[in-house]
Design a protein around this motif. Structure first.
Motif, PDB file in Angstrom:
ATOM      1  N   SER A  48      81.813  63.931  70.887  1.00  0.00           N
ATOM      2  CA  SER A  48      81.157  65.015  70.168  1.00  0.00           C
ATOM      3  C   SER A  48      81.210  64.814  68.660  1.00  0.00           C
ATOM      4  CB  SER A  48      81.795  66.358  70.537  1.00  0.00           C
ATOM      5  OG  SER A  48      83.160  66.344  70.167  1.00  0.00           O
ATOM      6  N   LYS A  49      81.955  63.814  68.175  1.00  0.00           N
ATOM      7  CA  LYS A  49      82.009  63.527  66.756  1.00  0.00           C
ATOM      8  C   LYS A  49      80.913  62.523  66.416  1.00  0.00           C
ATOM      9  CE  LYS A  49      86.884  64.365  66.233  1.00  0.00           C
ATOM     10  NZ  LYS A  49      88.163  63.835  65.765  1.00  0.00           N
ATOM     11  N   TYR A  50      80.244  62.762  65.325  1.00  0.00           N
ATOM     12  CA  TYR A  50      79.166  61.875  64.931  1.00  0.00           C
ATOM     13  C   TYR A  50      79.091  61.776  63.417  1.00  0.00           C
ATOM     14  CZ  TYR A  50      76.940  66.411  64.535  1.00  0.00           C
ATOM     15  OH  TYR A  50      76.684  67.718  64.210  1.00  0.00           O
ATOM     16  N   ILE A  51      78.452  60.744  62.950  1.00  0.00           N
ATOM     17  CA  ILE A  51      78.206  60.527  61.529  1.00  0.00           C
ATOM     18  C   ILE A  51      76.850  61.149  61.208  1.00  0.00           C
ATOM     19  CG2 ILE A  51      77.747  58.756  59.791  1.00  0.00           C
ATOM     20  CD1 ILE A  51      79.542  56.883  61.588  1.00  0.00           C
ATOM     21  N   VAL A  52      76.760  61.823  60.067  1.00  0.00           N
ATOM     22  CA  VAL A  52      75.479  62.339  59.588  1.00  0.00           C
ATOM     23  C   VAL A  52      75.036  61.404  58.463  1.00  0.00           C
ATOM     24  CG1 VAL A  52      74.261  64.252  58.487  1.00  0.00           C
ATOM     25  CG2 VAL A  52      76.034  64.715  60.198  1.00  0.00           C
ATOM     26  N   ASN A  53      73.838  60.869  58.594  1.00  0.00           N
ATOM     27  CA  ASN A  53      73.283  59.927  57.629  1.00  0.00           C
ATOM     28  C   ASN A  53      71.961  60.477  57.106  1.00  0.00           C
ATOM     29  OD1 ASN A  53      73.594  57.052  56.577  1.00  0.00           O
ATOM     30  ND2 ASN A  53      71.510  56.985  57.370  1.00  0.00           N
ATOM     31  N   VAL A  54      71.701  60.266  55.810  1.00  0.00           N
ATOM     32  CA  VAL A  54      70.422  60.678  55.230  1.00  0.00           C
ATOM     33  C   VAL A  54      69.733  59.452  54.647  1.00  0.00           C
ATOM     34  CG1 VAL A  54      71.044  63.079  54.753  1.00  0.00           C
ATOM     35  CG2 VAL A  54      71.577  61.332  53.058  1.00  0.00           C
ATOM     36  N   GLU A  55      68.398  59.445  54.731  1.00  0.00           N
ATOM     37  CA  GLU A  55      67.607  58.348  54.182  1.00  0.00           C
ATOM     38  C   GLU A  55      66.453  58.910  53.367  1.00  0.00           C
ATOM     39  OE1 GLU A  55      67.322  54.584  56.776  1.00  0.00           O
ATOM     40  OE2 GLU A  55      67.015  56.282  58.135  1.00  0.00           O
ATOM     41  N   ALA A  56      66.050  58.147  52.347  1.00  0.00           N
ATOM     42  CA  ALA A  56      64.983  58.572  51.445  1.00  0.00           C
ATOM     43  C   ALA A  56      63.769  57.667  51.576  1.00  0.00           C
ATOM     44  CB  ALA A  56      65.479  58.550  50.001  1.00  0.00           C
ATOM     45  N   ALA A  57      62.638  58.266  51.929  1.00  0.00           N
ATOM     46  CA  ALA A  57      61.352  57.578  51.865  1.00  0.00           C
ATOM     47  C   ALA A  57      60.809  57.921  50.474  1.00  0.00           C
ATOM     48  CB  ALA A  57      60.425  58.055  52.964  1.00  0.00           C
ATOM     49  N   ILE A  58      61.075  57.025  49.507  1.00  0.00           N
ATOM     50  CA  ILE A  58      60.740  57.271  48.104  1.00  0.00           C
ATOM     51  C   ILE A  58      59.401  56.632  47.777  1.00  0.00           C
ATOM     52  CG2 ILE A  58      61.472  56.913  45.704  1.00  0.00           C
ATOM     53  CD1 ILE A  58      64.355  56.483  46.864  1.00  0.00           C
ATOM     54  N   TYR A  59      58.509  57.433  47.199  1.00  0.00           N
ATOM     55  CA  TYR A  59      57.216  56.868  46.818  1.00  0.00           C
ATOM     56  C   TYR A  59      56.929  57.056  45.338  1.00  0.00           C
ATOM     57  CZ  TYR A  59      55.118  61.566  46.891  1.00  0.00           C
ATOM     58  OH  TYR A  59      54.811  62.878  46.635  1.00  0.00           O
ATOM     59  N   LYS A  60      56.163  56.113  44.814  1.00  0.00           N
ATOM     60  CA  LYS A  60      55.659  56.139  43.437  1.00  0.00           C
ATOM     61  C   LYS A  60      54.201  55.714  43.543  1.00  0.00           C
ATOM     62  CE  LYS A  60      56.298  53.861  38.991  1.00  0.00           C
ATOM     63  NZ  LYS A  60      57.019  52.784  38.306  1.00  0.00           N
ATOM     64  N   GLU A  61      53.307  56.651  43.304  1.00  0.00           N
ATOM     65  CA  GLU A  61      51.879  56.440  43.509  1.00  0.00           C
ATOM     66  C   GLU A  61      51.651  56.055  44.966  1.00  0.00           C
ATOM     67  OE1 GLU A  61      50.797  53.760  40.337  1.00  0.00           O
ATOM     68  OE2 GLU A  61      51.444  55.192  38.829  1.00  0.00           O
ATOM     69  N   ASP A  62      51.195  54.819  45.255  1.00  0.00           N
ATOM     70  CA  ASP A  62      50.943  54.455  46.657  1.00  0.00           C
ATOM     71  C   ASP A  62      51.926  53.400  47.171  1.00  0.00           C
ATOM     72  OD1 ASP A  62      50.010  52.327  45.172  1.00  0.00           O
ATOM     73  OD2 ASP A  62      48.198  52.051  46.358  1.00  0.00           O
ATOM     74  N   LYS A  63      53.068  53.269  46.512  1.00  0.00           N
ATOM     75  CA  LYS A  63      54.082  52.286  46.926  1.00  0.00           C
ATOM     76  C   LYS A  63      55.343  53.000  47.401  1.00  0.00           C
ATOM     77  CE  LYS A  63      51.909  48.554  45.215  1.00  0.00           C
ATOM     78  NZ  LYS A  63      51.621  47.313  45.816  1.00  0.00           N
ATOM     79  N   TRP A  64      56.081  52.310  48.273  1.00  0.00           N
ATOM     80  CA  TRP A  64      57.322  52.820  48.848  1.00  0.00           C
ATOM     81  C   TRP A  64      58.476  51.920  48.448  1.00  0.00           C
ATOM     82  CZ3 TRP A  64      57.231  57.460  51.096  1.00  0.00           C
ATOM     83  CH2 TRP A  64      55.983  57.946  51.498  1.00  0.00           C
ATOM     84  N   LEU A  65      59.608  52.521  48.140  1.00  0.00           N
ATOM     85  CA  LEU A  65      60.790  51.765  47.761  1.00  0.00           C
ATOM     86  C   LEU A  65      61.617  51.427  48.999  1.00  0.00           C
ATOM     87  CD1 LEU A  65      62.395  50.737  45.278  1.00  0.00           C
ATOM     88  CD2 LEU A  65      63.781  52.799  45.516  1.00  0.00           C
ATOM     89  N   LEU A  66      61.809  50.137  49.212  1.00  0.00           N
ATOM     90  CA  LEU A  66      62.642  49.665  50.316  1.00  0.00           C
ATOM     91  C   LEU A  66      63.746  48.780  49.753  1.00  0.00           C
ATOM     92  CD1 LEU A  66      60.029  48.669  53.034  1.00  0.00           C
ATOM     93  CD2 LEU A  66      61.410  50.727  52.929  1.00  0.00           C
TER      94      LEU A  66
END
Length: 149
Positions: free
Chosen positions: A3-21
């Motif tokens: 029942s224990k789990y890790i909570v992770n967050v991720e960002a889909a970051i955009y600038k104009e029409d590009k995505w940061l990976l």
């Protein structure tokens, strides 16, 4: 069942029409060398409002040294297991680039940083399917937001 789990967050970051990976460092414990969104584990040391959003902004600054606007929006959630078998709840958010030059702040976490168009990401054989899935949803959201402005 654990029942224990890790909570992770991720960002889909955009600038104009590009995505940061990013390309994860080979030294990373989970998915070393994989192409991914910026993000990390939620650490709770005290009761805080907006813990997911604040964690996301902190992780973005710690990994790639940039700021995003506060109008962060939910994209999707999913679960997975780490390479060690630990259960993770992963929440992806849409973020608009605000300022800073993206770079590898800590080479032990991030090996490369790059901006790509959605089509380039979706066609890249090295990008994991879960990143492509999140980006498909985030790209639709970005296009809808642009139509509203």
């Amino acid at each position: 069942m654990n029942s224990k789990y890790i909570v992770n967050v991720e960002a889909a970051i955009y600038k104009e029409d590009k995505w940061l990976l990013v390309k994860r460092s080979k030294k990373e414990e989970h998915a070393p060398g994989a192409i991914s969104l910026v993000g990390g584990k939620v650490e709770v040391n005290e009761a805080l409002p907006n813990i997911l959003e604040e964690t996301l902004k902190r992780e973005i600054m710690e990994e790639v040294g940039i700021e995003v606007y506060d109008d962060i929006q939910y994209v999707e959630s999913k679960s997975f297991f780490t390479d060690k078998g630990e259960p993770v709840v992963d929440i992806v958010f849409l973020c608009r680039y605000k300022s800073g030059k993206p770079h590898c702040v800590n080479k032990d976490e991030v090996a490369e940083v790059f901006w790509l168009a959605a089509q380039e990401i979706l066609e890249d054989v090295n990008t994991p399917i879960w990143v492509k899935q999140s980006l498909r949803i985030a790209e639709k959201m970005r296009l809808n937001l642009n139509e509203m402005w």
